[in-house]
Design a protein around this motif. Structure first.
Motif, PDB file in Angstrom:
ATOM      1  N   LYS A  80       0.817  -1.293  -0.076  1.00 11.64           N
ATOM      2  CA  LYS A  80       0.143   0.023  -0.018  1.00 11.64           C
ATOM      3  C   LYS A  80       0.951   1.332  -0.039  1.00 11.64           C
ATOM      4  O   LYS A  80       0.471   2.120  -0.766  1.00 11.64           O
ATOM      5  CB  LYS A  80      -0.782  -0.067   1.221  1.00 11.64           C
ATOM      6  N   SER A  81       1.825   1.533   1.002  1.00 11.26           N
ATOM      7  CA  SER A  81       2.597   2.698   0.983  1.00 11.26           C
ATOM      8  C   SER A  81       3.283   2.749  -0.516  1.00 11.26           C
ATOM      9  O   SER A  81       3.559   3.633  -0.711  1.00 11.26           O
ATOM     10  CB  SER A  81       3.603   2.454   2.155  1.00 11.26           C
ATOM     11  N   THR A  82       3.883   1.448  -0.572  1.00  6.11           N
ATOM     12  CA  THR A  82       4.781   1.587  -2.009  1.00  6.11           C
ATOM     13  C   THR A  82       3.908   2.305  -3.115  1.00  6.11           C
ATOM     14  O   THR A  82       4.359   3.076  -3.904  1.00  6.11           O
ATOM     15  CB  THR A  82       4.942   0.163  -2.194  1.00  6.11           C
ATOM     16  N   MET A 120      -3.234  10.121   1.922  1.00  7.95           N
ATOM     17  CA  MET A 120      -3.176   9.704   3.228  1.00  7.95           C
ATOM     18  C   MET A 120      -2.678   8.310   3.582  1.00  7.95           C
ATOM     19  O   MET A 120      -3.583   7.367   3.186  1.00  7.95           O
ATOM     20  CB  MET A 120      -4.372  10.058   3.714  1.00  7.95           C
ATOM     21  N   ASP A 121      -1.380   7.999   4.016  1.00  4.11           N
ATOM     22  CA  ASP A 121      -1.130   6.915   4.379  1.00  4.11           C
ATOM     23  C   ASP A 121      -1.238   6.390   5.692  1.00  4.11           C
ATOM     24  O   ASP A 121      -0.584   6.736   6.477  1.00  4.11           O
ATOM     25  CB  ASP A 121       0.497   6.719   3.903  1.00  4.11           C
ATOM     26  N   GLU A 122      -2.257   5.551   5.987  1.00  2.00           N
ATOM     27  CA  GLU A 122      -2.649   5.014   7.336  1.00  2.00           C
ATOM     28  C   GLU A 122      -2.932   6.261   8.246  1.00  2.00           C
ATOM     29  O   GLU A 122      -2.199   6.357   9.287  1.00  2.00           O
ATOM     30  CB  GLU A 122      -1.527   3.980   7.843  1.00  2.00           C
ATOM     31  N   ALA A 123      -3.241   7.300   7.698  1.00  2.00           N
ATOM     32  CA  ALA A 123      -3.260   8.608   8.593  1.00  2.00           C
ATOM     33  C   ALA A 123      -3.807   8.416   9.709  1.00  2.00           C
ATOM     34  O   ALA A 123      -3.401   9.022  10.698  1.00  2.00           O
ATOM     35  CB  ALA A 123      -4.081   9.668   7.637  1.00  2.00           C
TER      36      ALA A 123
HETATM   37 MG   LIG Z   1       2.641   1.119   4.844  1.00  2.00          MG
END
Ligand SMILES: [Mg+2]
Ligand SMILES: Nc1ncnc2c1ncn2[C@@H]1O[C@H](COP(=O)(O)OP(=O)(O)OP(=O)(O)O)[C@@H](O)[C@H]1O
Lengths: 359, 343
Positions: free
Chosen positions: A75-77, A196-199
């Motif tokens: 996901k982050s990638t 928004m990354d796992e905000a």
């Molecule tokens: Mg991540």
């Protein structure tokens, strides 16, 4: 949400055949992946990590697109490819029809300053600057004077419920408040896209619900294009207009969240879905029968809203499965709902043996 | 008849050995004694190590250990003029700065210097108690007539520490950005840090004349610059990756990132480096009195040379007081930075 007037069909960000491989020689490893080598095999036999495989996602303007998956699913990638914090091994990312990967340094910087802003799981505030200065950094980097950006920052701090905290330092604030600063910082930049990354993942459940509500409320007004990452299905279902489910770096299923809930196409997703309170999440619109020529059935027990949850329907019918209702949207009847089909939709999915649990 | 004759005989090198003329290195005392003394009986128990000198006994063509040291010396002396030609003009400004600062500290009357130092201490530490402590220490030093020497020491430390920061911080920043540069620099820093201070002085004495201030200036800077470089590099490398990523995601330029994020966040570490640098300057400035650095070290040296116990001990106490002052003030400044960035 669906039916919102602001949602257009404009594709804001289009991701095409995106591959990312981590390791010494990604190009060579890419060939193995194209030949069908799986993620574990690629790591074992070639010493490369498969980050993303053949991602195709259209992110529509004004939507909240939620990318969901377990830890390590990429996901982050994926989200970092949108503003090129990570460079892809192969593929294409278009923003407003322009190929971002072809951008030079100057244009890329411009994209990051004007078009996209990001909110981080660990807040990533600057500890030596005040809350207002932090919220204003996104304008500060563009060369806006401090006096001007502080005005703008204060405005957005008020908007996220931090009135009067401008002169505090981040460490004087609780986690939830710090993330509000993070959101204010992204909003201050006034960019049309928010990543928004796992905000909200670092926040406790109550604060988390507050923040989700805040985001939805802001979105109703601002109509940004939001890409939201989470590993929590409840959060995904609450926020998503479009849901993308990742596993081991590839998209297992994507589409309208209610649709995925009712028609999971993979044991991995069934396992996710089995834990959910379906009555609270599913809505009338997803299970109703659209009106045909015969018109409104006369024996209906009343009218129900298009966006009502099934839980409220059960309460309303008092549990009587013989009832049926007319579904109304914007004052017009659009379909009918039989309580029997409602109960059928609530039959729990048994988590498959081969499901995600083993991961 | 030498112990290792058999070696050269066995290898058939006897002709080469006797053909070469004997070394022209000066004859050592040990050699002279050996000539007069009676040879002991050779047994396996007193078999000498086949060192250069032993081998030379057996074979005149072999070099002696003295040739090695002489070679190093000759090499250094040969390179000296070239080195001097380059280094002398480059380092000349250091002499000027030191002379100027020493003079400035000297001509400033004590009734200006005292308040000035108190203000500086207050600005750095924001602590009235510390200002009081520093004042008492300075009053004591002045009372026992060590004021001038203390000011000289302070002037030298001031110049050297400022130069260390001026050079050290950029070097540390460069190291933090390039792994290659870091790999090259770290052995040099290790060497600078492990060499005993006295060893620094030897080549410097040959390169520059003992009367020049830059001689001790260079010695102090080389010795004291290490911590500030190391900790700047470390500090910048330790800056939270998430914050750096955030800075990138907002489109900061490298410059904005360096001055707006990396240096401010590395500041506690950099300040810790400055504190150590100052303390090491103080240690070196005392030793550097051997090569004509003025200050309290001169008094300590007098105490040692003339066995003036009192002079040595009182000036030693002065150095301790100075060390405590410098340490406390820089630590207080460091703590203020830390408090401002608590995460
Ligand atoms: Mg991540
Ligand atoms: N710099 C890197 N070098 C090597 N492998 C990496 C790198 N970054 C990510 N990976 C790998 O890529 C995969 C996806 O990582 P990613 O961080 O995108 O997962 P994620 O879905 O965000 O997980 P989480 O929920 O834990 O944040 C993982 O297998 C990870 O080990």
């Amino acid at each position: 949400m669906i039916g919102d007037a602001a949602v257009t069909d404009n594709v804001k960000i289009s991701i095409r055949n995106l591959y990312k491989i981590f390791g010494a020689d990604p190009k060579a490893a890419l060939q193995h992946v194209l030949d069908g080598t799986s993620k574990p095999d690629l790591l074992k036999e070639h010493g490369h990590v498969l980050g993303l495989r053949d991602i195709n996602v259209d992110i529509r303007e004004g939507d909240i697109t939620v990318i969901m998956g377990l830890s390590g699913s990429g996901k982050s990638t994926l989200i970092r490819h949108l503003n090129r914090l990570i460079e892809p091994t192969a593929g294409q990312v278009d923003v407003d029809g322009e190929d971002v990967l072809a951008y030079g340094e100057e244009k890329l910087r411009n994209l990051r300053r004007q078009i996209m802003s990001m909110v981080f799981q660990k807040f990533a505030l600057l500890p030596h600057r005040t809350v207002a200065e932090n919220a204003g950094t996104t304008l500060g980097v563009r060369g806006v004077s401090k006096r001007e950006y502080l005005v703008e920052a204060d405005k957005w701090l008020d908007r996220v419920g931090l009135h009067g905290y401008g002169k505090h330092y981040p460490h004087q604030l609780s986690g939830g408040m710090q993330q509000r600063v993070g959101i204010a910082r992204a909003l201050t930049s006034n960019s049309p896209i928010m990543l928004m990354d796992e905000a909200f993942s670092a926040l406790d459940p109550l604060i988390r619900t507050d923040m989700q509500d805040l985001l939805l409320e802001l979105q109703k007004e601002l109509h940004k294009t939001i890409v939201f990452i989470t590993h929590d299905l409840d959060e995904a279902l609450k926020l998503a207009d479009h849901l993308v489910i990742l596993k081991d770096g590839y998209v297992v299923q994507q589409g309208e969240p209610q649709h995925i809930l009712l028609n999971p196409n993979d044991p991995y997703i069934e396992d996710f879905v089995s834990d959910i309170n379906r009555a609270r999440v599913l809505r009338v619109r997803s299970i109703m029968t659209p009106l045909d020529d015969s018109g409104v059935p006369p024996e209906a027990h009343g009218e129900v809203g298009f966006d009502d949850t099934l839980e409220s329907m059960i309460a309303r019918s008092g549990g009587d499965t013989s009832h049926s209702y007319v579904v109304v949207q914007n004052g017009k009847p659009v379909g009918t709902l039989e309580m029997t089909s409602l109960v059928r939709a609530l039959v729990p999915r048994i988590a498959s043996e081969s499901g995600a649990r083993k991961y | 008849m030498a112990t290792y004759d058999f070696l050269f005989n066995g290898l058939g090198l006897r002709g080469w050995c006797d053909g070469g003329k004997t070394s022209d290195a000066p004859v050592s005392m040990a050699d002279l004694l050996a000539k007069t003394g009676v040879k002991e009986e050779q047994t396996i128990w007193n078999l000498p190590f086949p060192s250069l000198n032993e081998l030379n006994d057996a074979c005149g063509s072999m070099a002696q250990s003295r040739d090695v040291t002489k070679g190093v010396e000759d090499g250094f002396l040969a390179a000296k003029d070239a080195l001097r030609f380059v280094l002398d003009p480059l380092t000349q400004p250091l002499s000027w700065i030191l002379d100027f600062t020493l003079a400035a500290f000297e001509v400033t009357p004590w009734w200006i210097m005292f308040p000035l130092l108190m203000v500086v201490v207050y600005l750095a530490s924001k602590s009235v108690r510390l200002v009081g402590f520093v004042t008492v220490c300075l009053l004591f030093l002045a009372l026992v007539d060590h004021y001038d020497h203390a000011m000289q020491t302070l002037a030298i430390i001031f110049v050297c520490a400022v130069l260390c920061v001026l050079f050290g911080v950029p070097i540390g920043i460069a190291m933090s950005r390039s792994d290659r540069l870091q790999r090259i620099t770290i052995p040099v820093l290790d060497m600078l840090q492990t060499l005993p201070p006295f060893v620094y002085l030897i080549p410097l004495i040959f390169l520059f004349s003992v009367t020049e201030p830059k001689l001790y200036g260079i010695a102090i800077i080389l010795y004291a610059i290490v911590p500030v470089i190391r900790l700047t590099d470390l500090g910048i490398r330790l800056v939270d990756k998430d914050v750096i990523e955030a800075a990138d995601s907002f489109g900061m330029t490298d410059r904005q990132k360096l001055f707006g994020v990396q240096i401010p966040l590395a500041l506690p570490n950099i300040m810790a480096g400055v504190n150590q640098t100052i303390m090491m300057s103080l240690a070196m400035v005392v030793i550097a009195s051997l090569v004509s650095a003025p200050g309290l070290g001169v008094l300590v040296l007098r105490g040692i040379r003339n066995l003036e116990l009192g002079v040595g001990l009182v000036s030693g106490l002065g150095i301790v007081l100075l060390a405590i002052i410098l340490d406390r003030v820089t630590k207080a400044a460091l703590n203020r930075v830390n408090a401002a960035q608590k995460q």
